[in-house]
Enzyme design. Structure first.
Site, PDB file in Angstrom:
ATOM      1  N   ASP A  56       0.827  -1.199   0.000  1.00 26.05           N
ATOM      2  CA  ASP A  56       0.000   0.000   0.000  1.00 26.05           C
ATOM      3  C   ASP A  56       0.865   1.254   0.000  1.00 26.05           C
ATOM      4  O   ASP A  56       1.458   1.624   1.009  1.00 26.05           O
ATOM      5  CB  ASP A  56      -0.909  -0.004   1.241  1.00 26.05           C
ATOM      6  CG  ASP A  56      -1.830   1.193   1.280  1.00 26.05           C
ATOM      7  OD1 ASP A  56      -2.887   1.133   0.624  1.00 26.05           O
ATOM      8  OD2 ASP A  56      -1.503   2.186   1.966  1.00 26.05           O
ATOM      9  N   TYR A  61       3.196   9.658  -0.339  1.00 29.40           N
ATOM     10  CA  TYR A  61       4.314   9.035   0.367  1.00 29.40           C
ATOM     11  C   TYR A  61       5.650   9.227  -0.361  1.00 29.40           C
ATOM     12  O   TYR A  61       6.708   9.014   0.237  1.00 29.40           O
ATOM     13  CB  TYR A  61       4.083   7.533   0.548  1.00 29.40           C
ATOM     14  CG  TYR A  61       2.846   7.142   1.295  1.00 29.40           C
ATOM     15  CD1 TYR A  61       2.085   8.081   1.989  1.00 29.40           C
ATOM     16  CD2 TYR A  61       2.402   5.823   1.304  1.00 29.40           C
ATOM     17  CE1 TYR A  61       0.932   7.709   2.665  1.00 29.40           C
ATOM     18  CE2 TYR A  61       1.267   5.445   1.977  1.00 29.40           C
ATOM     19  CZ  TYR A  61       0.520   6.384   2.646  1.00 29.40           C
ATOM     20  OH  TYR A  61      -0.617   6.006   3.312  1.00 29.40           O
ATOM     21  N   LYS A  91      -2.467   5.905  -4.201  1.00 30.86           N
ATOM     22  CA  LYS A  91      -3.578   6.799  -3.893  1.00 30.86           C
ATOM     23  C   LYS A  91      -3.378   8.154  -4.552  1.00 30.86           C
ATOM     24  O   LYS A  91      -2.247   8.644  -4.644  1.00 30.86           O
ATOM     25  CB  LYS A  91      -3.715   6.998  -2.370  1.00 30.86           C
ATOM     26  CG  LYS A  91      -3.740   5.713  -1.571  1.00 30.86           C
ATOM     27  CD  LYS A  91      -3.857   5.999  -0.076  1.00 30.86           C
ATOM     28  CE  LYS A  91      -3.571   4.779   0.746  1.00 30.86           C
ATOM     29  NZ  LYS A  91      -2.125   4.449   0.814  1.00 30.86           N
ATOM     30  N   HIS A 125      -7.180   9.498  -1.878  1.00 26.73           N
ATOM     31  CA  HIS A 125      -6.527   9.455  -0.564  1.00 26.73           C
ATOM     32  C   HIS A 125      -7.386  10.040   0.554  1.00 26.73           C
ATOM     33  O   HIS A 125      -7.338   9.561   1.697  1.00 26.73           O
ATOM     34  CB  HIS A 125      -5.192  10.189  -0.629  1.00 26.73           C
ATOM     35  CG  HIS A 125      -4.223   9.740   0.417  1.00 26.73           C
ATOM     36  ND1 HIS A 125      -2.869   9.710   0.211  1.00 26.73           N
ATOM     37  CD2 HIS A 125      -4.391   9.283   1.676  1.00 26.73           C
ATOM     38  CE1 HIS A 125      -2.251   9.255   1.296  1.00 26.73           C
ATOM     39  NE2 HIS A 125      -3.155   9.007   2.203  1.00 26.73           N
TER      40      HIS A 125
END
Length: 294
Positions: A56, A61, A91, A125
């Site tokens: 994930d 990120y 996301k 997200h």
């Protein structure tokens, strides 16, 4: 007091969940929030060797390259390994909401993961923009599903209001298969979970280990001793028995192994009830977009 008396149902635990579009997703994944690219590549590769098949990531990120490189390395190194056996999620960041911005950002994510050929799951997200942007983002995501470059789409941090907005939208062609939200024994979100399950949306729990803050809880420690497991395994098993997909995060080899070793025991209904705190609202992640009103 039993779980049933709290209006909470347990489920049989399996290593895979079936999404509403008939795609299978491993019930345990590896989260990589706040993990740099180099570390992500190493940890994902190690995790695949342990047995993980679900990862994930997110645009936010900034480690999509590390995650996809780790998967590609494993596919190249391991005989008879297959791309379809690995489930990769990313996301759409809040700043990329909107039709054109979503398309541009997702093209970049696909290019970063070009060696994987496609992305298994793309989530919005969070709902933190507005109705027009959220729905035009979904319009773009539906087109990627139609192209085959994205297999499934879902949301993250959506509350009931945001889900109703999407499900009642006249432009909806592809339904969300997952809502990923923060969940733990002190943060049940029962109304949201019930709504998701009623609408055939799987619930995926992030921060299921409470970022370590509840590993020293007296009940958790007592049950760990009883079941001869560590506190983290108790918390992960709790999530699995309540029908959630879980994505624990770690960068340590020993934790990779122990977090995945949760299929060989079962917590009793009475012990599950002891662990479960339906009246608490223990947000740990530092944000709670589920309540976003924009």
């Amino acid at each position: 007091m039993s779980l049933a008396s709290k209006g909470i149902k347990m489920a049989e635990v399996s290593k895979f969940k079936r999404l509403s579009n008939h795609v299978s997703i491993p019930s345990i994944g590896l989260g990589v929030y706040q993990v740099d690219n180099k570390t992500a590549e190493r940890v994902v590769y190690q995790a695949l060797k342990v047995g993980y098949r679900h990862f994930d990531s997110a645009q936010l990120y900034r480690n999509e390259a590390g995650v996809s490189n780790g998967i590609e390395k494993w596919l190249d190194d391991v005989p008879n390994s297959k791309r379809q056996d690995v489930f990769y999620t990313t996301k759409i960041a809040d700043v990329s909401h909107g039709y054109e911005k979503t398309k541009k950002s997702l093209e970049k994510s696909l290019k970063t993961a070009a060696g994987l050929d496609y992305i298994d799951l793309v989530l919005v997200h969070s709902p933190q923009s507005n109705t027009e942007k959220r729905l035009s983002t979904w319009k773009a995501l539906q087109e990627f599903v139609e192209s085959g470059r994205v297999k499934s789409i879902g949301v993250s941090n959506y509350g009931v209001r945001h889900l109703k907005e999407l499900l009642e939208w006249e432009g909806l062609k592809t339904r969300p298969v997952i809502n990923q939200v923060e969940i733990n024994p002190w943060l049940l979100r029962k109304d949201l979970v019930d709504f998701c399950h009623h609408n055939d949306i799987q619930v995926e729990a992030y921060s299921p280990l409470t970022r370590g803050r509840k590993l020293g809880d007296a009940t958790v420690k007592r049950l760990a001793e009883k079941y001869k497991k560590d506190p983290g395994q108790i918390l992960l098993r709790w999530s699995l028995q309540l029908q959630f997909i879980v994505i624990p995060k770690t960068v340590h080899q020993d934790r990779l192994i122990s977090n995945f070793d949760v299929y060989d025991f079962e917590i009793t209904d009475d012990d599950m009830a002891l662990l479960t705190h339906p009246d608490d609202y223990g947000v740990i992640a530092g944000w709670d977009p589920v309540k976003y009103q924009g």
